[in-house]
Design an enzyme around this catalytic site. Structure first.
Site, mmCIF file in Angstrom:
data_model
loop_
_atom_site.group_PDB
_atom_site.id
_atom_site.type_symbol
_atom_site.label_atom_id
_atom_site.label_comp_id
_atom_site.label_asym_id
_atom_site.label_seq_id
_atom_site.Cartn_x
_atom_site.Cartn_y
_atom_site.Cartn_z
ATOM 1 N N CYS A 86 -37.425 12.326 2.239
ATOM 2 C CA CYS A 86 -36.662 12.975 1.181
ATOM 3 C C CYS A 86 -35.963 11.932 0.305
ATOM 4 C CB CYS A 86 -35.696 13.991 1.794
ATOM 5 S SG CYS A 86 -35.028 15.157 0.598
ATOM 6 N N HIS A 203 -38.952 17.366 5.666
ATOM 7 C CA HIS A 203 -38.137 16.790 6.741
ATOM 8 C C HIS A 203 -38.737 17.065 8.114
ATOM 9 C CE1 HIS A 203 -34.386 15.798 4.499
ATOM 10 N NE2 HIS A 203 -34.788 16.766 3.688
ATOM 11 N N GLU A 205 -37.823 15.888 10.852
ATOM 12 C CA GLU A 205 -36.761 15.931 11.868
ATOM 13 C C GLU A 205 -36.106 17.301 11.971
ATOM 14 O OE1 GLU A 205 -36.414 14.775 8.867
ATOM 15 O OE2 GLU A 205 -34.327 14.854 8.160
#
Ligand SMILES: Nc1ncnc2c1ncn2[C@@H]1O[C@H](COP(=O)(O)OP(=O)(O)O)[C@@H](O)[C@H]1O
Lengths: 240, 581, 83, 83
Positions: A86, A203, A205
């Protein structure tokens, strides 16, 4: 794995990615302040998401000039893997480690939702555990994720197989409707010529823990942990 | 006394500052002389409805605020509730209605910033934001612009600071056409034994200013927020405040870093009345005086006078009282984060607030006169006549039930709010276990191995409150309770934001009195105490008041995520059960 | 010498301008029928102190190259004025 | 008549400019020590077709008031040019 997460003023996914790295490798990464000029021994450098410098001027522009970035660029040139998520991707384009630029979303709106991505290449450290053409679900959360590159650069990226993720629908079709931000050719993530620097807007994560509703991002961290264990050498504590 | 800001204190000037003649008399009596302009400004903000709760205080006192789970009830920057294992949640809701009508993006953005500061001031890391929004009729020419500006502003601020915005509500009603409501709630988590308070105990300690520099932002916003709108307030409006979420993010990190040690005696954010309310509140709670030297205040503009500095609403600023010897360490932390840091005064034994600028004393007021000594009104109230009961039999049945259902689902009141919450980063921090769209948001507390979570919801149905304020107030509390239990949480406590019209009108005062009574009744019955809140009155334009809107924000505890429930229907063949009457 | 640099940073031609496009659409729906194209750029005013104009010019040029413009997608031009 | 309007939208003086503030900080840490202040604004180029210049002027004025500038915190100015 010795991972280093760079913390810029305004980074806000630094702790999130640290948790994913720790979950995958059993060992917390080092958090490195942007004002440092030296990097600790690292087998992986992560530029996390967030709003470095508030995204003021242009997302990633000011962070690209942080003192630590000189060291990051040097390590990248030496082949140390660098993952930019990002805002991290935006910083990578601003430093020139990756080509192109990330412009304001075509809708002009910030967009936060799960998207589907087609894994276009499994020839990188990051995508090794996925199947080519596999559809994965990662969240996006950005205002400036509209990937732009001039035609020659795009041809080069496509020709060299450096487009790693593309926005698609649940069945893997790359359509305009599945493109959340207007990116050229639905590009969600690209890598460097040597495949070791990866930048992506979504993302991984954020969907790497079953409690959060999905784990499609976890294999990326797991693969990094397995491949990169101990390569930095200088510091061999607790490997899991 | 000599003051550099000199201006004759005329009755007009006093009226412009929102003080009633009897209030002005009381001020002169307290001072034993005419006020300086700076003193007039200080009285005006401290005695405004916004800071003094002069119309609502008598009613707020009736709310239940205690329970074994309550660590800190109303009276601090935010409420604090025990969630076991030494953890606490810290939360509050606050309005930013008038500023958001004037400039929707910045008004909403700075509202989010303000409520987050209330939470991290107490030592908590903000972990979730919610927002309760009311706009005018969907077809009103301003509604679209206001809605998109407010949503962008909330997102712009929350997203940048990295705090997920996980819930809220949006209503439309023509009575909000000229008085939209923007109520922002922030929830933080802290260690129960590391809560920071605002009482500046002890004389001779440094009073420290941190954050952004002071400019002439929104001067008189606090008194403006208490004055009824008229047609030309859009023209007379003062400079609105512009938010700087990047600085807020740095301020969160710097404050939490400093709070790991024991440098802080007291800390307070600079809210609506800036330097004035923060210094008065800290001195008042600590039973001390404060002397400020305004020459040392970091300033963004040149030539600011004492009046302007004391009333400035510049954002992203905090005031702290530090332990002796802690200044250097604190300064190093704030400098590292690129923030201004200045010792601007000290606590004293005088019990007075003394303001000095360019060698002249600009204000000298007993602190108590501004706090406990503020006016408190027992305003007359009447109960509005209840609207006629509509009998179901009198309402014609729709031609097609499916058609009616479709119309309801597609209408502005019930349609999906996805367009709103997709503009909010609702997943950052990787703890959002239930995203927006369900009954309540669920946020994990702790690291990835933790199975503990809190549930968050905010609710009120203004149309019910208009029909019957007492039942409507009780219903709002009960609905919040139900939304928390619907995800499997044990409801713990609530915050609230009381939005009403002009309390000087007995029928509006009646709405306030009865809504609060209903809220209190429900909160008592459910052992669901009120631990924080905020009041926004005078939400009316040209005599048209908003519907009574007591927004409730609730927090519940899920000790084990295994027990969490979600709204989605599961496999095909499950039985649906309707509970209740 | 106190100077003000006025700097314009605009998108290169050929780079799609999502903001400009959205503004053009909004103007059209507001009833401005004659609008054919909108391009949005940045305008910066930098107050700086430099020994002389040549040095100032060189500094501003470098600021633009290094930070203010992203030359992958943007071009810049500037004017200097004594303040 | 084909025209181009060049429009500048800047923050009113006294209004906090967080972007300008951050840019000034970044320039300073890049070693540009003489920078005293930075203000960031918008620059727009609108291509439009109007019957005459007076009408164009009036249109652009309205565009600024209604959409391009947020007049609560911003001011604008513009120039017209025949394209
Ligand atoms: N409606 C209410 N219910 C309960 N407590 C309230 C209410 N309104 C205000 N309070 C409490 O009064 C105190 C002062 O509120 P306020 O002035 O809004 O705080 P701040 O100075 O942080 O803006 C706070 O502790 C708040 O929680």
């Amino acid at each position: 794995m010795n991972a280093s997460v760079i913390v810029f003023p305004g980074s806000n996914c630094d702790r999130d990615v640290a948790r994913a790295l720790e979950a995958a490798s059993g060992r917390p990464p080092r958090m490195v302040w942007h004002g440092e000029t030296e990097l600790p021994p690292s087998d992986l450098i992560v530029l996390p998401g967030g709003f470095s410098y508030g995204d003021y001027l242009r997302a990633g522009a000011m962070a690209a000039h942080s003192p630590i970035m000189r060291a990051v660029v040097e390590r990248a040139r030496d082949g140390v893997p660098v993952l930019g998520i990002c805002n991290g991707f935006q910083i990578l384009t601003e430093t020139g480690l990756l080509p192109g630029a990330l412009m304001r979303n075509a809708s002009l709106k910030f967009i936060c939702k799960d998207v589907y991505l087609r894994v276009e290449s499994t020839e990188t450290l990051y995508t090794r555990p996925y199947r080519a053409g596999q559809v994965v679900r990662f969240p996006v959360a950005h205002h400036d994720g509209n990937y732009f590159a001039d035609p020659a650069t795009l041809r080069m990226l496509e020709g060299e197989g450096r487009v790693i993720f593309r926005y698609c629908d649940a069945d893997g079709n790359v359509t305009a409707a599945a493109n959340p931000n207007g990116s050229q050719d639905n590009i969600a993530g690209i890598c460097s010529a040597d495949g070791r620097v990866l930048g992506l807007m979504p993302h991984p994560e954020r969907l790497a823990d079953p409690v959060l509703g999905g784990t499609d991002g976890f294999p990326m961290f797991r693969a990094l942990a397995e491949t990169l264990t101990g390569r930095a050498g200088a510091d061999h504590a607790i490997h899991v | 006394m000599t003051a550099t800001t000199s201006q004759e204190i005329t009755p007009d000037l006093i009226a412009e500052h929102g003080l009633k003649p009897d209030e002005a008399e009381r001020m002169v009596e307290i001072l034993g002389r005419q006020p300086t302009p700076t003193e007039l400004g200080i009285f005006s903000v401290m005695w405004s409805e916004h800071c003094s709760y002069k119309s609502s205080r008598v009613w707020l006192k009736t709310l239940p605020t205690e329970g074994p789970q309550v660590i800190q009830g109303p009276g601090e920057n935010a409420g604090v509730v025990d969630i076991g294992d030494g953890d606490a949640v810290v939360f509050k809701m606050e309005s930013h209605n008038h500023p958001s009508f004037i400039e929707p993006y910045q008004g909403a953005a700075t509202g989010v910033g303000g409520i987050m500061r209330d939470v991290f001031t107490m030592g908590a890391r903000p972990v979730a934001n919610l927002n309760a929004l009311r706009f005018g009729a969907p077809e009103h020419p301003k509604t679209r612009h206001l809605l998109s500006g407010v949503v962008e502003g909330i997102g712009g601020y929350g997203n940048c600071t990295g705090v997920p915005t996980v819930g809220g509500e949006v209503n439309f009603d023509a009575r909000y056409n000229n008085n939209i409501l923007v109520n922002a709630m922030c929830v933080g988590t802290a260690r129960a034994d590391k809560i920071f308070y605002s009482a500046a105990r002890g004389a001779g300690h440094s009073v420290v200013y941190v954050g952004s520099k002071t400019g002439r932002d929104g001067i008189h916003g606090a008194t403006m927020a208490s004055a009824e709108f008229d047609d030309d307030s859009a023209e007379k409006r003062p400079t609105v405040q512009v938010g700087d979420p990047f600085t807020e993010k740095l301020l969160i990190e710097a404050c939490l870093e400093l709070m790991e040690g024991d440098a802080i005696i007291a800390i307070q954010d600079m809210g609506a009345a800036g330097l004035t309310s923060s210094s008065v509140e800290m001195a008042d709670k600590g039973g001390v005086g404060i002397r400020l030297d305004l020459d040392r205040v970091p300033q963004r503009e040149s030539g600011m006078n004492a009046y302007e500095m004391m009333l400035s609403e510049s954002q992203e600023r905090m005031l702290m009282v530090l332990r002796p010897g802690a200044d250097d360490k604190a300064e190093a932390i704030f400098r590292k984060w690129g923030l201004d840091f200045a010792v601007i005064g000290e606590t004293t034994e005088s019990g007075r607030i003394e303001i000095w600028h360019k060698g002249a004393q600009e204000a000298d007021i007993p602190v108590r006169a501004l706090s406990a000594g503020a006016p408190e009104y027992q305003r007359p109230w009447t109960a509005r006549e209840a609207p006629a009961v509509v009998r179901a039999a009198d309402v014609p049945a729709p031609d097609s039930l499916l058609g009616a259902l479709k119309a309801l689902m597609a209408g502005p009141h019930l349609c999906s709010r996805r367009w709103v919450w997709e503009q909010y980063d609702h997943m950052v921090m990787t703890n959002t276990v239930q995203r927006p769209g369900g009954d309540a948001a669920v946020i994990r507390v702790g690291d990835w191995s933790s199975r503990k979570a809190v549930a968050l919801a905010c609710d009120v149905t203004p149309r019910y409150c208009a029909a019957d304020p007492e039942t409507g107030g009780a219903q709002a509390v009960a609905e919040t309770w139900r939304n928390l239990t619907a995800v499997g949480a044990q409801p713990l406590a609530i915050t609230n934001c009381l939005n009403f019209g002009n309390p000087e009108r007995p029928e509006i005062m009646g709405e306030i009195a009865r809504c609060v009574t209903g809220m209190g009744r429900a909160a008592k019955a459910l052992s669901f105490p009120v631990v924080s809140g905020n009041v926004s009155l005078y939400n009316e334009t040209n005599g048209v008041a908003i519907p009574p809107t007591p927004a409730i924000g609730g927090v519940g505890l899920l000790p084990d995520l295994e027990r969490m429930a979600t709204i989605a229907l599961k496999p095909d063949d499950e039985v649906l059960i309707l509970l209740g009457e | 010498m106190a100077m003000t640099a006025r700097i314009w940073v605009t998108l290169k031609s050929g780079v799609l301008d999502p903001q400009g496009k959205a503004i053009a659409g909004a103007l059209d729906s507001l009833g401005f029928s004659g609008v054919e194209d909108v391009r949005q750029g940045k305008y910066l005013e930098v107050k700086l102190d430099a020994p002389d104009e040549a040095q100032a010019r060189q500094d501003v040029e470098r600021m633009c190259e290094e930070l203010l413009a992203n030359t992958v997608i943007e071009t810049y031009r500037f004017e200097l004025e004594q303040a």
